[in-house]
Motif scaffolding. Structure first.
Motif, short mmCIF file in Angstrom:
data_model
loop_
_atom_site.label_atom_id
_atom_site.label_comp_id
_atom_site.label_asym_id
_atom_site.label_seq_id
_atom_site.Cartn_x
_atom_site.Cartn_y
_atom_site.Cartn_z
N GLU A 1 0.94 -2.17 3.84
CA GLU A 1 1.05 -3.54 3.31
C GLU A 1 0.65 -4.58 4.34
O GLU A 1 0.08 -5.62 3.99
N GLN A 2 0.94 -4.31 5.61
CA GLN A 2 0.59 -5.26 6.68
C GLN A 2 -0.90 -5.21 7.04
O GLN A 2 -1.45 -6.17 7.57
N THR A 3 -1.55 -4.09 6.74
CA THR A 3 -2.92 -3.88 7.19
C THR A 3 -3.95 -4.08 6.08
O THR A 3 -5.07 -4.53 6.36
N TYR A 4 -3.59 -3.77 4.85
CA TYR A 4 -4.57 -3.79 3.76
C TYR A 4 -4.12 -4.70 2.60
O TYR A 4 -2.92 -4.89 2.38
N GLU A 5 -5.12 -5.22 1.88
CA GLU A 5 -4.86 -5.96 0.65
C GLU A 5 -4.63 -4.92 -0.45
O GLU A 5 -5.56 -4.34 -0.99
N LEU A 6 -3.36 -4.68 -0.78
CA LEU A 6 -3.03 -3.60 -1.70
C LEU A 6 -3.64 -3.78 -3.09
O LEU A 6 -3.94 -2.80 -3.77
N GLU A 7 -3.82 -5.03 -3.50
CA GLU A 7 -4.38 -5.25 -4.84
C GLU A 7 -5.82 -4.75 -4.94
O GLU A 7 -6.34 -4.51 -6.03
N HIS A 8 -6.50 -4.63 -3.79
CA HIS A 8 -7.88 -4.15 -3.79
C HIS A 8 -7.95 -2.62 -3.65
O HIS A 8 -9.02 -2.04 -3.82
#
Length: 461
Positions: A237-244
């Motif tokens: 969650e801190q590293t990636y845009e989860l919606e993508h």
């Protein structure tokens, strides 16, 4: 002794020993060791002088005379990477509050009671992540410590977790999570699991090898699977845009703790790694290459009925009870993980799982490859330390972040004392050897290089 005199005395001794070494046939390596010894000696004396100068600056200050009285002068030893530094400074008592303090220690952020410098602690911890505590303690001949001291440094550092700093989150469509475990012997005679999970963005071919992209490791010997997977989720969650993110593949051997990751990671898809799948296939076929090919074809096609048929043939061909038992074990394993087997053939961007190799490199190399017995705290800290190091974590920076600085002086006063100490080092250009008229001696050229922060001065003609 002022700083200039320290330089002149030690460099003069060095010049004498180098000359003796050359005349006595010393090798390049022996000369290098001699220079190293004297550079360390110079460093420890400078550090001792810094503390003395800071304390003297405070003694002479009007604030000290107004608020603090001198109780006594004490000496303490601090072991650094260069060797032992013996610090002499005054102990003060506040006239109004009655509190006591070593104010020079506070100005230079020297933790109370510490006998090992932070830099040396970090070096010991790093070394201990790759070798035994005993070997790590003997690795620096200028600062040898006991195995107990090395262990204490690791215990004091606690759990180290490295999260790379990024200005903004990354956008990827697929993430890969792979997991496996090592089995670590403990002092109570039991073998416990050391679990490894790592997240990456896929593989890229580099010559004949494939390299995983942006790998980040998590390791623990704890039985608390929930905390482990929440830690993995927090990193994602801190590293990636989860919606993508469209899919998160979780690859492993089908163990319960690995399957549990699906309950925490959104959009996750379980994958059975080929290594363990093939391991059970080999058990079932018992060396029959033709039968192995037929069973593999059925599995790769995701055909459950064909797989069951081939396993039945394996059972009928088995000549011993042991072989028949292995066929039943393989059948149960493969069908218990059937969804994960299907997923491996269903999605074209699934890649091979390399968890076995990563476990060997990250965990086994230190925790289980040599005969040893760990305590529960030790195995947990070491597994996490190994992950921290492989993630590129800076141990010194992590220790520094944990430090609490309690300074009784105002910021302005602290800066004033530091500036007065600096003045003692601005006189390096006044060392007599640097003022002599003959400008070609080797000692002159070396010191002039030190003065200007470079040793790029040509020695000799």
């Amino acid at each position: 002794m002022i700083v200039c005199e320290i330089y002149e005395k030690i460099i003069s001794e060095l010049e004498k020993h180098i000359a003796e070494g050359l005349l006595n046939g010393s090798s390049f390596s022996e000369l290098a060791a001699t220079v190293h010894d004297y550079v360390n000696k110079l460093g420890t004396r400078i550090l001792e002088q810094i503390i003395e100068d800071a304390d003297k600056a405070f003694i002479d200050s009007t604030e000290r005379k107004r608020h603090w009285q001198i109780v006594r002068k004490d000496t303490r030893g601090v072991l650094t990477e260069m060797g032992q530094v013996n610090i002499s400074r005054n102990y003060y008592r506040h006239k109004k509050t009655g509190e006591y303090a070593y104010l020079a220690d506070e100005v230079l952020k020297l933790p109370a009671y510490d006998r090992v410098d932070e830099g040396l602690k970090a070096d010991l911890i790093l070394k201990a992540s790759g070798m035994s505590y005993s070997r790590a303690g003997r690795a620096n001949r200028h600062a040898e410590v006991s195995r107990q001291t090395v262990m204490n440094c690791i215990r004091e550092a606690g759990t180290l977790i490295h999260i790379p700093e990024r200005n903004k989150k990354k956008q990827v469509s697929v993430l890969y999570v792979e997991a496996d475990e090592d089995h670590v012997a403990h002092q109570d005679g039991q073998n416990r699991q050391a679990k490894l999970v790592y997240v990456h963005e896929g593989a890229r071919r580099n010559g004949k090898r494939c390299e995983l992209q942006n790998v980040h490791y998590f390791a623990t010997t704890s039985t608390d699977n929930e905390s482990l997977w929440i830690e993995v989720l927090d990193y994602i969650e801190q590293t990636y845009e989860l919606e993508h993110v469209e899919r998160i593949y979780i690859a492993g051997d089908g163990a319960g703790w690995i399957k549990a990751g699906q309950n925490y990671l959104p959009k996750s898809i379980p994958i059975l790694d080929a290594y363990h799948r093939n391991k059970y296939i080999r058990k079932a076929v018992g060396g029959d290459d033709i039968q192995m090919k037929r069973l593999m074809d059925a599995l790769r096609a995701g055909d459950k009925k064909a797989t069951a048929k081939e396993l039945k043939i394996c059972y009928e061909k088995a000549e011993t009870d042991g072989h028949r038992k292995r066929v039943l074990e393989a059948r149960k394993y493969l069908f218990d993980n059937w969804t994960s087997i299907e997923n491996a053939t269903k999605y074209p961007d699934v890649i091979g799982c390399s968890a076995e190799g990563h476990v060997s490199h990250v965990l086994s190399e230190r925790l289980s490859s040599r005969p040893m017995g760990w305590c529960l705290v030790g195995s947990e800290q070491m597994s996490r330390l190994r992950a921290f190091v492989h993630n590129g974590g800076n141990i010194h920076a992590a220790i520094k972040k944990q430090r609490k600085n309690e300074i009784r002086l105002t910021r302005k006063k602290e800066e004033s004392i530091r500036k007065r100490v600096v003045k003692g080092f601005e006189n390096i250009g006044n060392i007599p050897v640097l003022q002599m008229s003959g400008r070609s001696s080797r000692i002159y050229l070396i010191l002039r290089g030190i003065q200007h922060g470079s040793l790029l001065y040509r020695v000799g003609g």
